[in-house]
Write a protein that holds these residues in place. Structure first.
Motif, PDB file in Angstrom:
ATOM      1  N   SER A 175       0.780  -1.241   0.000  1.00  0.00           N
ATOM      2  CA  SER A 175       0.000   0.000   0.000  1.00  0.00           C
ATOM      3  C   SER A 175       0.808   1.286   0.000  1.00  0.00           C
ATOM      4  O   SER A 175       0.285   2.340  -0.401  1.00  0.00           O
ATOM      5  CB  SER A 175      -0.908   0.016   1.232  1.00  0.00           C
ATOM      6  N   TYR A 179      -0.801   5.032  -0.599  1.00  0.00           N
ATOM      7  CA  TYR A 179      -1.623   5.358   0.556  1.00  0.00           C
ATOM      8  C   TYR A 179      -0.772   5.768   1.748  1.00  0.00           C
ATOM      9  O   TYR A 179       0.305   5.218   1.980  1.00  0.00           O
ATOM     10  CB  TYR A 179      -2.503   4.162   0.952  1.00  0.00           C
ATOM     11  N   ALA A 252      -9.548   6.023   1.945  1.00  0.00           N
ATOM     12  CA  ALA A 252      -9.835   4.793   1.208  1.00  0.00           C
ATOM     13  C   ALA A 252     -10.235   3.651   2.138  1.00  0.00           C
ATOM     14  O   ALA A 252     -10.882   2.697   1.705  1.00  0.00           O
ATOM     15  CB  ALA A 252      -8.612   4.376   0.390  1.00  0.00           C
ATOM     16  N   ALA A 253      -9.839   3.726   3.403  1.00  0.00           N
ATOM     17  CA  ALA A 253     -10.203   2.697   4.384  1.00  0.00           C
ATOM     18  C   ALA A 253     -10.121   3.319   5.772  1.00  0.00           C
ATOM     19  O   ALA A 253      -9.316   4.237   6.007  1.00  0.00           O
ATOM     20  CB  ALA A 253      -9.275   1.484   4.293  1.00  0.00           C
ATOM     21  N   THR A 255     -10.895   2.408  10.236  1.00  0.00           N
ATOM     22  CA  THR A 255     -11.306   1.524  11.314  1.00  0.00           C
ATOM     23  C   THR A 255     -11.347   2.325  12.603  1.00  0.00           C
ATOM     24  O   THR A 255     -10.699   3.372  12.718  1.00  0.00           O
ATOM     25  CB  THR A 255     -10.346   0.327  11.461  1.00  0.00           C
ATOM     26  N   THR A 273     -14.897  -1.496  10.351  1.00  0.00           N
ATOM     27  CA  THR A 273     -13.727  -1.388   9.479  1.00  0.00           C
ATOM     28  C   THR A 273     -14.239  -1.506   8.056  1.00  0.00           C
ATOM     29  O   THR A 273     -14.918  -2.476   7.715  1.00  0.00           O
ATOM     30  CB  THR A 273     -12.702  -2.502   9.750  1.00  0.00           C
ATOM     31  N   ALA A 275     -13.309  -0.639   3.764  1.00  0.00           N
ATOM     32  CA  ALA A 275     -12.445  -0.161   2.680  1.00  0.00           C
ATOM     33  C   ALA A 275     -13.314   0.132   1.471  1.00  0.00           C
ATOM     34  O   ALA A 275     -14.226  -0.644   1.135  1.00  0.00           O
ATOM     35  CB  ALA A 275     -11.388  -1.206   2.331  1.00  0.00           C
ATOM     36  N   ASP A 276     -13.067   1.258   0.851  1.00  0.00           N
ATOM     37  CA  ASP A 276     -13.781   1.614  -0.368  1.00  0.00           C
ATOM     38  C   ASP A 276     -13.535   0.523  -1.415  1.00  0.00           C
ATOM     39  O   ASP A 276     -12.394   0.147  -1.672  1.00  0.00           O
ATOM     40  CB  ASP A 276     -13.249   2.961  -0.877  1.00  0.00           C
ATOM     41  N   HIS A 279     -10.713   0.736  -3.832  1.00  0.00           N
ATOM     42  CA  HIS A 279      -9.325   0.706  -3.364  1.00  0.00           C
ATOM     43  C   HIS A 279      -8.941  -0.642  -2.748  1.00  0.00           C
ATOM     44  O   HIS A 279      -7.929  -0.732  -2.048  1.00  0.00           O
ATOM     45  CB  HIS A 279      -9.112   1.817  -2.332  1.00  0.00           C
ATOM     46  N   ARG A 280      -9.718  -1.650  -3.007  1.00  0.00           N
ATOM     47  CA  ARG A 280      -9.404  -2.943  -2.409  1.00  0.00           C
ATOM     48  C   ARG A 280      -8.265  -3.628  -3.163  1.00  0.00           C
ATOM     49  O   ARG A 280      -7.926  -3.269  -4.277  1.00  0.00           O
ATOM     50  CB  ARG A 280     -10.660  -3.825  -2.386  1.00  0.00           C
ATOM     51  N   LEU A 284      -5.470  -2.877   2.778  1.00  0.00           N
ATOM     52  CA  LEU A 284      -5.754  -1.683   3.572  1.00  0.00           C
ATOM     53  C   LEU A 284      -6.456  -2.023   4.878  1.00  0.00           C
ATOM     54  O   LEU A 284      -6.266  -1.329   5.886  1.00  0.00           O
ATOM     55  CB  LEU A 284      -6.598  -0.694   2.760  1.00  0.00           C
ATOM     56  N   GLY A 285      -7.294  -3.064   4.870  1.00  0.00           N
ATOM     57  CA  GLY A 285      -7.942  -3.468   6.106  1.00  0.00           C
ATOM     58  C   GLY A 285      -6.938  -3.859   7.169  1.00  0.00           C
ATOM     59  O   GLY A 285      -7.012  -3.404   8.323  1.00  0.00           O
TER      60      GLY A 285
END
Length: 341
Positions: A175, A179, A252-253, A255, A273, A275-276, A279-280, A284-285
């Motif tokens: 990422s 990001y 984009a994500a 939590t 939590t 994530a868009d 953007h997966r 990112l999670g």
């Protein structure tokens, strides 16, 4: 049995209800997180954006034998109601549960609600046994299973340092080029709040809701700030982490974990939590959850464990949580009854 609205200013009456709630927890799910008194008392007074909440105490012979909390969705999803019903372990099998359920049904129906929900703890896998009486009770009263949320917990030090470092390095490698990680405690930064609203509004479309019909929430900055104020008013502190897209500045994500101001509270609750979808594929999670875990440990070193819930079909988030050391305890099975309009 008499059912009366619970007066938040009646310190002794609220204390008796708290005693009932502790007794129910100790009898039915002693492994679960303990109720935080400071937050419960404050919650009785606090208005919640998008939800009209009322609390009732049931008494019999001068003793508090039951509790009923009702939440009616307002603005979005005005067809939906939810309730928490509890009967003291020493006063069960005397019709008190039926009386509480009847009041819930009448109260919600009189206010135009057609979809009523109520939850009960159930056994999950090899976890601790949970009483079957709640399921039997709801099914006898025309409720059907709509959603199963598995409750999991993890110690804040569940991961060995080498394993945590490996997961972090993998997430950063996937990422970092696109990001940036941002973390904070309390209200969201002004430069992120609008894109946070956008993600918040997406959450009901992205999270499994089983057979519960729920439209997306309309979230603007005023609504988001009102939610933050309500959280602060009940003595909870949100600890948040976001992945921000470098090219656009959009979140984009994100939590969040809610810790408690009470210095005796050694647990925290994991919130959403998300994530868009655009953007997966960049881990990112995992990135934001690890960043948030680090901030939680720094800000609240007394917190020993985090509790979370995931729909039993939410395989992606369950996989992330499993890597982070979460272990299943039991399930909150949500039942639903649809009334004829």
């Amino acid at each position: 049995m008499q059912l009366t609205p619970l007066n938040p200013s009646d310190h002794d009456a609220v204390g008796e209800v708290l005693g009932l709630l502790h007794a129910v927890r100790d009898a039915d799910a002693p492994e679960g997180p303990r109720l935080v008194e400071q937050s419960f008392r404050a919650g009785l007074r606090q208005e919640r954006p998008g939800l009209d909440v009322v609390h009732f105490a049931a008494t019999d012979g001068g003793a508090v034998v039951g509790y009923l909390g009702i939440g009616l969705m307002v603005d979005d999803n005005p067809h939906l109601a939810m309730a928490e019903l509890m009967v003291h372990p020493d006063h069960r099998h005397r019709g008190h549960g039926r009386a509480l359920l009847a009041h819930y049904t009448e109260y919600a129906a009189a206010r135009g609600r057609t979809d009523l929900t109520a939850g009960t703890l159930t056994t999950w896998g090899d976890g601790p046994r949970r009483p079957e009486a709640g399921v039997d009770f709801l099914e006898r009263n025309d409720f059907t299973l709509a959603l199963v949320n598995v409750r999991r917990r993890a110690r804040t030090d569940a991961l060995a340092p080498d394993d945590e470092r490996r997961l972090w390095d993998e997430a950063v490698a996937a990422s970092a080029a696109d990001y940036e990680v941002r973390t904070w405690t309390g209200p969201a930064p002004d430069d992120l709040i609008e894109s946070i609203c956008r993600l918040d509004a997406q959450s009901r479309d992205e999270i499994p809701l089983g057979d519960i019909q729920m439209d997306a929430e309309q979230v603007d900055v005023a609504r988001a700030r009102a939610k933050e104020a309500a959280t602060a008013a009940v003595h909870q502190v949100p600890v948040k982490a976001a992945a921000v897209h470098r090219a656009t500045g959009e979140v984009a994500a994100i939590t969040d974990v809610h810790a408690y101001e009470d210095p005796a509270a050694t647990h925290a609750s994991q919130g959403i939590t998300i994530a868009d979808p655009a953007h997966r594929g960049h881990r990112l999670g995992m990135l934001v959850k690890l960043a948030n875990l680090r901030r939680l440990r720094e800000r609240f070193p007394r917190v020993e464990e985090i509790w979370t819930e995931n729909a039993d079909v939410n395989d992606h988030m369950i996989a992330i949580n499993t890597e982070l050391g979460y272990e299943a305890v039991d399930a909150l099975s949500v039942y639903q009854r649809r009334l004829r309009p």
